[in-house]
Design a protein around this motif. Structure first.
Motif, PDB file in Angstrom:
ATOM      1  N   ASP A  69     -40.528 -19.055  -6.792  1.00 23.97           N
ATOM      2  CA  ASP A  69     -40.465 -20.336  -6.032  1.00 23.97           C
ATOM      3  C   ASP A  69     -41.937 -20.681  -5.103  1.00 23.97           C
ATOM      4  OD1 ASP A  69     -40.024 -22.470  -4.159  1.00 23.97           O
ATOM      5  OD2 ASP A  69     -38.118 -21.699  -3.573  1.00 23.97           O
ATOM      6  N   PRO A  70     -42.518 -21.518  -5.436  1.00 27.30           N
ATOM      7  CA  PRO A  70     -43.968 -21.793  -5.039  1.00 27.30           C
ATOM      8  C   PRO A  70     -44.067 -22.598  -3.611  1.00 27.30           C
ATOM      9  CG  PRO A  70     -43.576 -23.485  -6.541  1.00 27.30           C
ATOM     10  CD  PRO A  70     -42.278 -22.526  -6.250  1.00 27.30           C
ATOM     11  N   ARG A  71     -43.038 -22.786  -3.129  1.00 24.57           N
ATOM     12  CA  ARG A  71     -42.943 -23.472  -1.762  1.00 24.57           C
ATOM     13  C   ARG A  71     -43.578 -22.803  -0.684  1.00 24.57           C
ATOM     14  NH1 ARG A  71     -36.867 -25.467  -1.518  1.00 24.57           N
ATOM     15  NH2 ARG A  71     -36.790 -23.109  -2.120  1.00 24.57           N
ATOM     16  N   PHE A 123     -55.084 -19.181  -6.620  1.00 26.96           N
ATOM     17  CA  PHE A 123     -54.712 -18.064  -7.477  1.00 26.96           C
ATOM     18  C   PHE A 123     -53.417 -17.843  -7.470  1.00 26.96           C
ATOM     19  CE2 PHE A 123     -54.711 -13.441  -8.613  1.00 26.96           C
ATOM     20  CZ  PHE A 123     -54.922 -13.676  -9.842  1.00 26.96           C
ATOM     21  N   GLN A 124     -52.934 -17.536  -6.299  1.00 19.76           N
ATOM     22  CA  GLN A 124     -51.571 -16.652  -6.003  1.00 19.76           C
ATOM     23  C   GLN A 124     -50.329 -17.688  -6.650  1.00 19.76           C
ATOM     24  OE1 GLN A 124     -50.993 -15.492  -2.281  1.00 19.76           O
ATOM     25  NE2 GLN A 124     -51.976 -13.443  -2.635  1.00 19.76           N
ATOM     26  N   VAL A 125     -50.792 -19.068  -6.513  1.00 20.72           N
ATOM     27  CA  VAL A 125     -49.956 -20.174  -6.896  1.00 20.72           C
ATOM     28  C   VAL A 125     -49.816 -20.209  -8.213  1.00 20.72           C
ATOM     29  CG1 VAL A 125     -49.739 -22.893  -6.945  1.00 20.72           C
ATOM     30  CG2 VAL A 125     -50.142 -21.698  -4.611  1.00 20.72           C
ATOM     31  N   GLU A 126     -51.002 -19.910  -8.904  1.00 18.61           N
ATOM     32  CA  GLU A 126     -51.176 -20.029 -10.411  1.00 18.61           C
ATOM     33  C   GLU A 126     -50.338 -18.759 -10.853  1.00 18.61           C
ATOM     34  OE1 GLU A 126     -55.214 -20.119 -11.295  1.00 18.61           O
ATOM     35  OE2 GLU A 126     -55.453 -22.131 -10.680  1.00 18.61           O
ATOM     36  N   GLN A 127     -50.414 -17.676 -10.254  1.00 21.60           N
ATOM     37  CA  GLN A 127     -49.848 -16.402 -10.785  1.00 21.60           C
ATOM     38  C   GLN A 127     -48.168 -16.456 -10.494  1.00 21.60           C
ATOM     39  OE1 GLN A 127     -51.253 -14.094 -12.472  1.00 21.60           O
ATOM     40  NE2 GLN A 127     -52.740 -15.670 -12.443  1.00 21.60           N
ATOM     41  N   LEU A 128     -47.800 -17.524  -9.888  1.00 24.57           N
ATOM     42  CA  LEU A 128     -46.115 -17.480  -9.522  1.00 24.57           C
ATOM     43  C   LEU A 128     -45.550 -17.993 -10.890  1.00 24.57           C
ATOM     44  CD1 LEU A 128     -46.101 -19.191  -6.116  1.00 24.57           C
ATOM     45  CD2 LEU A 128     -45.640 -16.853  -6.549  1.00 24.57           C
TER      46      LEU A 128
END
Length: 369
Positions: free
Chosen positions: A92-94, A145-150
């Protein structure tokens, strides 16, 4: 009378005296006296050397969570074939999106502070504002970067072996999400005797009930799980066998067996007692309940120049045939020579001789052991 002969016979065997005659049921030779030297076998059950060898992928990866979060979706199923960069699992990226929005706002603040410091022209204040601005930029890049890795993707083409999570499950950073493997090549680490195997040599491998011949790769020090085999190997070591599996003939987790990990009872025999059967397999002969039996064996570690460990379908009370005054076929029945039995209890070993025709019993009926 038979029980008394048994006791004499066992005693004779223990001191390796020659005490039996026999005749063949499988060939056309005439019954007559034959001298057999034999010794009892001390068997070790194969359970003492049992190993759990299984096929494993050469390339395997556990895809783990890059950060704490909730599993939004699992986009593949077990045994699914995926291509490189195909989507596997999404978190979940929220929360990360909100954190990224806050970081961008902070970055805007640092830009304004830096512009104001440059207008004032104070050197120290400008340097401090510039440092804060760079820190804010780094924070934005990290969260991006973390959002892309989700959205986790396959690093290589392969097969999904296991899915460890389900949608809605909360996971912590580093927890496994799924296991991905390239099953086109499988391997198994096996024990070998360094004295018998060199890199490139062929090793017999059984995968469940199917037999293979595979080449040994590097010979490495023995793994700790193989230590139980050290007694039956001259120089215990480890090698890796690789199976090409483009046609998906084999499966991850299938059981594998090698000669050094015996499936039959193990015993120690004289090297001179090991022969070769008509099919080219190693064999020994035993006396089993008064019958000569050929036992196919796997050769294990050698003990000096005269003895070697072997594994075969032996049973309790088998007696190894050390030598015979003539060749005896599998299935030949043997019975005691009463006169020779008496000699066996009174004649020193140095005086052992083949019984003469006068010593042979006049009746030709066989008495089983």
């Amino acid at each position: 009378m038979l029980q008394a002969w048994r006791k004499i016979f066992v005693d004779a065997v223990i001191v390796s005296m020659m005490a039996t005659t026999g005749f063949s049921q499988n060939d056309n030779s005439e019954p007559g006296p034959v001298v057999i030297r034999r010794e009892p076998l001390r068997l070790t059950a194969p359970e003492a050397y049992r190993l759990e060898l299984r096929l494993e992928p050469v390339q395997q990866l556990i895809v783990a969570a890059v950060c704490d979060g909730t599993v939004l979706s699992v986009d593949v199923a077990v045994e699914a074939t995926v291509k490189a960069q195909e989507l596997l699992v999404r978190l979940d990226p929220r929360e990360r999106h909100l954190m990224l929005e806050r970081a961008r706002a902070h970055l805007k603040v640092t830009e304004l502070e830096l512009a104001e410091a440059k207008k004032v022209g104070q050197g120290g204040a400008t340097e401090l504002a510039d440092a804060r601005h760079h820190a804010a930029e780094a924070e934005v890049k990290l969260l991006q970067f973390q959002v892309e890795q989700l959205a986790m993707r396959a690093p290589f083409s392969g097969t999904v072996l296991k899915v460890h999570v389900q949608p809605g499950q909360f996971v912590k950073s580093g927890e496994p999400l799924l296991t991905l493997a390239d099953v086109s090549r499988l391997k198994v680490d096996v024990p070998v005797d360094r004295e018998l195997i060199r890199p490139g040599d062929t090793i017999a491998l059984k995968v469940e009930n199917q037999s293979l011949e595979l080449k040994a790769e590097k010979i490495l020090p023995a793994e700790s799980k193989f230590e139980k085999l050290r007694d039956i190997a001259t120089s215990l070591a480890t090698t890796t066998l690789v199976l090409d599996n483009d046609k998906r003939t084999w499966h991850v987790g299938q059981s594998a067996f090698v000669p050094l990990a015996p499936r039959h009872p193990v015993t120690q025999v004289m090297t001179s007692a090991v022969g070769v059967d008509a099919k080219g397999h190693r064999k020994v002969q035993v006396v089993r309940q008064g019958i000569i039996r050929d036992i196919e064996v796997d050769l294990l570690g050698q003990v000096g120049a005269e003895r070697i460990f072997v594994s075969g379908s032996f049973v309790a009370e088998d007696q190894l045939v050390l030598s015979s005054s003539r060749e005896l076929a599998d299935g030949t029945q043997v019975r005691p020579n009463p006169n020779a039995a008496v000699v066996a209890t009174t004649t020193p070993k140095s005086a052992e001789t083949v019984p003469t025709k006068q010593d042979a019993p006049k009746k030709k009926s066989a008495a089983g052991f």
